[in-house]
Design a protein around this motif. Sequence first.
Motif, PDB file in Angstrom:
ATOM      1  N   VAL A 106       0.836  -1.191   0.000  1.00 25.92           N
ATOM      2  CA  VAL A 106       0.000   0.000   0.000  1.00 25.92           C
ATOM      3  C   VAL A 106       0.877   1.248   0.000  1.00 25.92           C
ATOM      4  CG1 VAL A 106      -1.766   1.301   1.257  1.00 25.92           C
ATOM      5  CG2 VAL A 106      -1.795  -1.201   1.330  1.00 25.92           C
ATOM      6  N   ARG A 107       0.474   2.234  -0.755  1.00 28.03           N
ATOM      7  CA  ARG A 107       1.127   3.543  -0.687  1.00 28.03           C
ATOM      8  C   ARG A 107       0.057   4.620  -0.731  1.00 28.03           C
ATOM      9  NH1 ARG A 107       6.190   5.892  -4.280  1.00 28.03           N
ATOM     10  NH2 ARG A 107       6.245   7.970  -3.333  1.00 28.03           N
ATOM     11  N   VAL A 108       0.167   5.573   0.184  1.00 29.48           N
ATOM     12  CA  VAL A 108      -0.756   6.703   0.232  1.00 29.48           C
ATOM     13  C   VAL A 108       0.075   7.971   0.302  1.00 29.48           C
ATOM     14  CG1 VAL A 108      -2.683   7.763   1.448  1.00 29.48           C
ATOM     15  CG2 VAL A 108      -2.409   5.278   1.518  1.00 29.48           C
ATOM     16  N   ALA A 109      -0.196   8.924  -0.572  1.00 30.25           N
ATOM     17  CA  ALA A 109       0.547  10.176  -0.613  1.00 30.25           C
ATOM     18  C   ALA A 109      -0.414  11.344  -0.457  1.00 30.25           C
ATOM     19  CB  ALA A 109       1.315  10.310  -1.919  1.00 30.25           C
ATOM     20  N   LEU A 110      -0.071  12.260   0.434  1.00 26.57           N
ATOM     21  CA  LEU A 110      -0.866  13.465   0.657  1.00 26.57           C
ATOM     22  C   LEU A 110      -0.033  14.663   0.217  1.00 26.57           C
ATOM     23  CD1 LEU A 110      -3.378  14.871   1.852  1.00 26.57           C
ATOM     24  CD2 LEU A 110      -2.206  14.877   4.056  1.00 26.57           C
ATOM     25  N   PRO A 111      -0.204  15.104  -1.022  1.00 30.14           N
ATOM     26  CA  PRO A 111       0.578  16.263  -1.492  1.00 30.14           C
ATOM     27  C   PRO A 111      -0.059  17.569  -1.043  1.00 30.14           C
ATOM     28  CG  PRO A 111      -0.781  15.403  -3.264  1.00 30.14           C
ATOM     29  CD  PRO A 111      -1.038  14.533  -2.065  1.00 30.14           C
ATOM     30  N   THR A 112       0.775  18.552  -0.728  1.00 26.84           N
ATOM     31  CA  THR A 112       0.309  19.906  -0.457  1.00 26.84           C
ATOM     32  C   THR A 112       0.993  20.838  -1.449  1.00 26.84           C
ATOM     33  OG1 THR A 112       2.057  20.290   1.179  1.00 26.84           O
ATOM     34  CG2 THR A 112      -0.039  19.400   1.990  1.00 26.84           C
ATOM     35  N   GLU A 116       5.080  17.091   0.584  1.00 27.73           N
ATOM     36  CA  GLU A 116       4.348  15.845   0.398  1.00 27.73           C
ATOM     37  C   GLU A 116       4.641  14.902   1.549  1.00 27.73           C
ATOM     38  OE1 GLU A 116       4.435  12.217  -2.763  1.00 27.73           O
ATOM     39  OE2 GLU A 116       3.939  14.189  -3.565  1.00 27.73           O
ATOM     40  N   THR A 117       3.599  14.203   1.974  1.00 31.81           N
ATOM     41  CA  THR A 117       3.729  13.175   3.005  1.00 31.81           C
ATOM     42  C   THR A 117       3.371  11.838   2.383  1.00 31.81           C
ATOM     43  OG1 THR A 117       3.085  14.765   4.714  1.00 31.81           O
ATOM     44  CG2 THR A 117       2.962  12.444   5.286  1.00 31.81           C
ATOM     45  N   ASN A 118       4.185  10.819   2.628  1.00 34.76           N
ATOM     46  CA  ASN A 118       3.968   9.495   2.049  1.00 34.76           C
ATOM     47  C   ASN A 118       3.960   8.429   3.127  1.00 34.76           C
ATOM     48  OD1 ASN A 118       4.378   8.748  -1.177  1.00 34.76           O
ATOM     49  ND2 ASN A 118       4.881  10.851  -0.646  1.00 34.76           N
ATOM     50  N   LEU A 119       3.062   7.470   2.999  1.00 36.41           N
ATOM     51  CA  LEU A 119       3.099   6.254   3.804  1.00 36.41           C
ATOM     52  C   LEU A 119       3.207   5.091   2.839  1.00 36.41           C
ATOM     53  CD1 LEU A 119       2.840   4.696   6.477  1.00 36.41           C
ATOM     54  CD2 LEU A 119       0.392   4.606   6.063  1.00 36.41           C
ATOM     55  N   ILE A 120       4.238   4.277   3.002  1.00 37.71           N
ATOM     56  CA  ILE A 120       4.472   3.139   2.113  1.00 37.71           C
ATOM     57  C   ILE A 120       4.562   1.880   2.956  1.00 37.71           C
ATOM     58  CG2 ILE A 120       6.025   2.132   0.400  1.00 37.71           C
ATOM     59  CD1 ILE A 120       7.038   5.049  -0.054  1.00 37.71           C
ATOM     60  N   TYR A 128       7.413   6.071   6.499  1.00 40.82           N
ATOM     61  CA  TYR A 128       6.587   7.269   6.610  1.00 40.82           C
ATOM     62  C   TYR A 128       7.507   8.452   6.340  1.00 40.82           C
ATOM     63  CZ  TYR A 128       3.507  10.822   8.592  1.00 40.82           C
ATOM     64  OH  TYR A 128       2.724  11.933   8.772  1.00 40.82           O
ATOM     65  N   TRP A 129       7.247   9.165   5.236  1.00 39.92           N
ATOM     66  CA  TRP A 129       8.157  10.208   4.763  1.00 39.92           C
ATOM     67  C   TRP A 129       7.453  11.551   4.764  1.00 39.92           C
ATOM     68  CZ3 TRP A 129      12.438  12.557   3.891  1.00 39.92           C
ATOM     69  CH2 TRP A 129      12.557  13.539   2.888  1.00 39.92           C
ATOM     70  N   GLU A 130       8.123  12.561   5.354  1.00 38.45           N
ATOM     71  CA  GLU A 130       7.614  13.924   5.371  1.00 38.45           C
ATOM     72  C   GLU A 130       8.660  14.847   4.759  1.00 38.45           C
ATOM     73  OE1 GLU A 130       5.038  14.778   9.158  1.00 38.45           O
ATOM     74  OE2 GLU A 130       6.884  13.750   9.742  1.00 38.45           O
ATOM     75  N   THR A 135      12.157  14.150   7.142  1.00 36.42           N
ATOM     76  CA  THR A 135      12.219  13.058   8.110  1.00 36.42           C
ATOM     77  C   THR A 135      11.596  11.795   7.521  1.00 36.42           C
ATOM     78  OG1 THR A 135      12.041  14.609   9.956  1.00 36.42           O
ATOM     79  CG2 THR A 135      11.567  12.303  10.429  1.00 36.42           C
ATOM     80  N   ALA A 136      12.306  10.681   7.656  1.00 38.26           N
ATOM     81  CA  ALA A 136      11.800   9.385   7.217  1.00 38.26           C
ATOM     82  C   ALA A 136      11.768   8.444   8.411  1.00 38.26           C
ATOM     83  CB  ALA A 136      12.684   8.800   6.111  1.00 38.26           C
ATOM     84  N   THR A 137      10.636   7.811   8.641  1.00 38.50           N
ATOM     85  CA  THR A 137      10.506   6.847   9.730  1.00 38.50           C
ATOM     86  C   THR A 137      10.350   5.456   9.139  1.00 38.50           C
ATOM     87  OG1 THR A 137       9.397   8.501  11.108  1.00 38.50           O
ATOM     88  CG2 THR A 137       9.219   6.199  11.791  1.00 38.50           C
TER      89      THR A 137
END
Length: 388
Positions: A106-112, A116-120, A128-130, A135-137
Amino acid sequence: MRRGTFVRWGVPIAAAAVIGAAIGAGPVIAAVSGEPVLPERSAQQLLADAVAATSKEGGIAPMSGTVQQTASLGLPALPQTGEASPLSLLSGSHEVKVWYGGADKVRVALPTQLNETNLIVNGDTGWYWESATNTATKLAIKAEAGQDKRALPTPRPTDVTPQQVAEHLLANVDQHTAVRVINTAEVAGRPVYQLVLAPKDAGSLVQEIRIALDGETYVPLQVQVYAKGSAEPAFQVGFTQVTFTPPAAENFTFTPPAGAKVEEKTLGAGMEQDVAADRAEHAKDVAERAKVVGQGWTTVAVVPFSLSDLKTATPSDGRQGPSHGPGAGADPSALIDSVLKSATPVSGTWGSGKLIKTKLVTALLTDDGRLLVGAVTPEEITKAAGTK
């Protein structure tokens, strides 16, 4: 990172869950006189098709696309908390990009506008990338013994797409809803059936809900909620682009860019288990003290609550809000103050309190310590307040 933390659709989803009460099917035949032309399907057939598409074992078929959510709930001006705040999702229009290769891909991206914030999620590993904080978690996802590994503690596409909203709406079927099918249309370039649900009870704030079902897969591609007296939807979530093919493997891989701060967390073990247990206990306690008045579309939830509870509330895990991430800058007390300014003092034989009405939801905070919420008229909610 837990389900609902990445993208909190907040009041719109809560409203959809409340108003998505009973659905009963009549022998209405799908109109196919317009373009595009699809085979005739009755309302009963389409209801069954939609339920099967949103709840089948193993989840939906692989897909990718762009989802747009628009909310115009009639809320007062909200405090400025930044584009990534959950509060920003309560009004205006927002986009989410999703890639779904299976329950564990699953990948979900919330662009502004600028970030951009991504959850992969890819098997047992997630990222989890911001970009805003660079920052990458890295997430190690561990399933407990006897737990279905597919039930990941992370969002699925159906958490942020029309499928999830439709699943809430189709969950309970009974006699409180009139159902019909109107002319076929197009959503994201695909022909769709339009299933229309309307409450039979005049006490509901909802005029109708339109669920656009893909003409080939019957997957919901769009959900529109219309308030009474409104020509435009008060809430809408739908695909603007969608492809029902497996996404490329590279969509589920991630390498932190040079200079990024990398953190590591484990989900499904240790402290995360304790936090989940605490929340479950809290939810159980609230459920035991809560009650429901009415039925169908005029259901009102009643929970013990006070203004002091609202203003002093902190996250249920006892921690303060995050300094970065999708909840960054979100101040619940600021939202509460803003909403309460628009509240109307009311009283009756049941007592007194403050009434808050939006296009789709009415809430009553009573002076004797109760919070009543429903997709109902003020008359219905004050009547519910008199039910002890």
